[in-house]
Write an enzyme that holds these catalytic residues in place. Structure first.
Site: not given
Ligand code: IFM
Length: 461
Positions: A82, A126, A171, A301, A303, A355
């Site tokens: 990706r 992006h 995002e 995504n 985290y 992600e």
């Molecule tokens: O590096 C970023 C990415 O560009 C977008 N999502 C979160 C990642 C980590 O912060």
């Protein structure tokens, strides 16, 4: 340590395993071969904008080293990549003439991927808006959405038959809230009302681009999967007090539902709209019909979670597993929780985790990086992902963030997310222990499913 290698959960034979990057974070070659400046090129020049005063001029020099980088993906046995396209590389001002040299770069990248049997998953946006469009108002202007749709159509015309998927945005929450709400990201605006209007224009641009791309695909007879990538989190109340529960509901409405409701239900969530008050976005007649249209996939995504405590000072999360170098709570169960909740709320298309990963210190010692924390992070999140799949969520793939250490936006190069270490002075790439772990994990998956993974010419890969 999660016993994923000794006792790995079994994912479907056709599950997609990949890695992810984005253009501005790795490409460099900021003005090579006719590329125009983007808002991030401009933002990096503002004093104090980037922690280490760095920029994306060289980054990982991927523009010149993409063959080596694609070799790294192939060496891990991965068959999906990706990445994003820098809009101002292929259309320097964001409207007007196309830049053939820019398209040539992506054509060569696609050739390199195809030669190694790796699927290409493209993100159109992006965060690196052409500066020429910013000079006309950027995402605050409705017309930017129309320019984005033209760009999406052109890319699809040229590359649609070579791409496994095309995501419109990565995002949009970040583009709107960090770019226009608190000035942490380009273009560096701090205006709550602007952020909300921008989020609407981003959604509108997604819808216009989907329509434009579908028309091109129909005309040309190609069929990349079309969708969008959202950063999402579950919002957990710190206690069962009414105040904490209300805070969590509002947080979820303003972040997750703010994008999901228009995309899947054709309206904004009432709770968030009410909270936005005078900042509620201007929505033209017909906008929701444009925004809310079938998606072939949803990219998620993940985290961290949002921990919602109304107390002053806020209560910390209990039983904290740890925090990454970004200061983000490590909370794998949040991925299960989020996906199950989304599944309950919306008629989801196939979901890809587009992600997931972590930043850590990653010191190079005697030529090696033993990033055990990252292995544990990924392993525990894969276990959480499998729990969501077992709970009924249709998840089709996982892309680890990120292939390479890279430019981490306003944190510059200080935060390392890669499973491959990059020495920026020499541009030497060194796979970390996590790269070998991921390679072995994916190989085990293939072995466990007896190679029934829809790839017919295994011996050629
Ligand atoms: O590096 C970023 C990415 O560009 C977008 N999502 C979160 C990642 C980590 O912060």
């Amino acid at each position: 340590m999660t016993d994923l290698l000794t006792n790995p959960p079994r994912f479907a034979a056709d599950f997609t395993w990949g890695v992810a990057t984005s253009a501005f974070q790795i490409e460099g070659a900021a003005s090579a071969d006719g590329k125009g400046p983007s808002i991030w090129d401009t933002f990096c020049r503002q004093s104090g904008a980037i922690t280490d005063d760095s920029n994306g001029d060289i980054a990982c020099d991927h523009y010149h080293r993409f063959e080596e980088d694609v070799d790294l993906i192939a060496a891990m046995g991965l068959r999906a990549y990706r990445f994003s396209m820098a809009w101002s590389r292929v259309q320097p001002s964001g409207s007007g003439p196309w830049n053939e040299a820019g398209f040539d770069f992506y054509a060569r990248l696609l050739d390199a991927l195809a030669a190694r049997g790796i699927e290409a998953h493209l993100t159109l946006y992006h965060w690196d808006l052409p500066q020429g469009l910013q000079d006309q108002g950027g995402w605050l202007e409705r017309t930017t959405a129309c320019h984005f749709a033209d760009y999406a159509a052109e890319v699809t015309r040229r590359f649609g038959h070579r791409l496994a998927s095309i995501a419109t945005h990565n995002e949009p929450w970040c583009s709107a809230n960090l770019g226009y709400g608190n000035a942490q990201f380009a273009p560096g605006v701090a205006d709550a009302g602007a952020a909300i209007q921008v989020s609407h224009h981003l959604l509108l641009s997604h819808g216009l681009a989907m329509t434009a791309m579908r028309a091109v695909c129909k005309q040309l007879g190609c069929s990349p999967k079309l969708g969008i990538v959202l950063n999402q989190w579950c919002a957990d109340p710190a206690t069962d007090s009414a105040a904490d529960i209300a805070l969590a509901a509002l947080e979820y409405a303003r972040s997750v539902e703010w994008f999901m409701d228009p995309l899947f239900k054709g309206h904004y969530p009432a709770l968030a709209l009410q909270a936005h008050g005078e900042h509620a976005p201007q929505v033209a007649d017909g906008d929701f019909a444009i925004i809310c249209q079938p998606l072939d996939f949803l990219g998620v995504n993940y985290y961290f979670r949002a921990w919602c405590s109304a107390a002053i000072p806020p209560l910390p999360p209990p039983a904290l597993l740890g925090r990454t170098a970004m200061g983000w709570e490590i909370y794998p169960q949040g991925l299960t929780e989020l996906l199950l909740k989304l599944h309950q709320q919306y008629a989801l298309p196939p979901v890809y985790i587009t992600e997931n990963g972590m930043a850590s210190a990653d010191l190079l010692r005697h030529g090696a990086i033993d990033d055990v924390e990252r292995i544990e992070f990924v392993a525990s999140h894969l276990a959480a992902l499998k729990a969501a799949i077992d709970g009924g969520v249709n998840v089709a793939g996982y892309f680890l963030w990120s292939l390479l250490d890279n430019f981490e936006w306003n944190s510059g190069y200080a935060k390392r997310f890669g499973i491959v270490h990059v020495d920026y002075a020499s541009q030497r790439r060194t796979p970390k222990a996590s790269a070998r772990w991921y390679r072995d994990f994916v190989a085990q998956q293939r072995a466990a499913t007896n190679g029934e993974d829809n790839h017919e010419n295994d011996e050629n890969h």
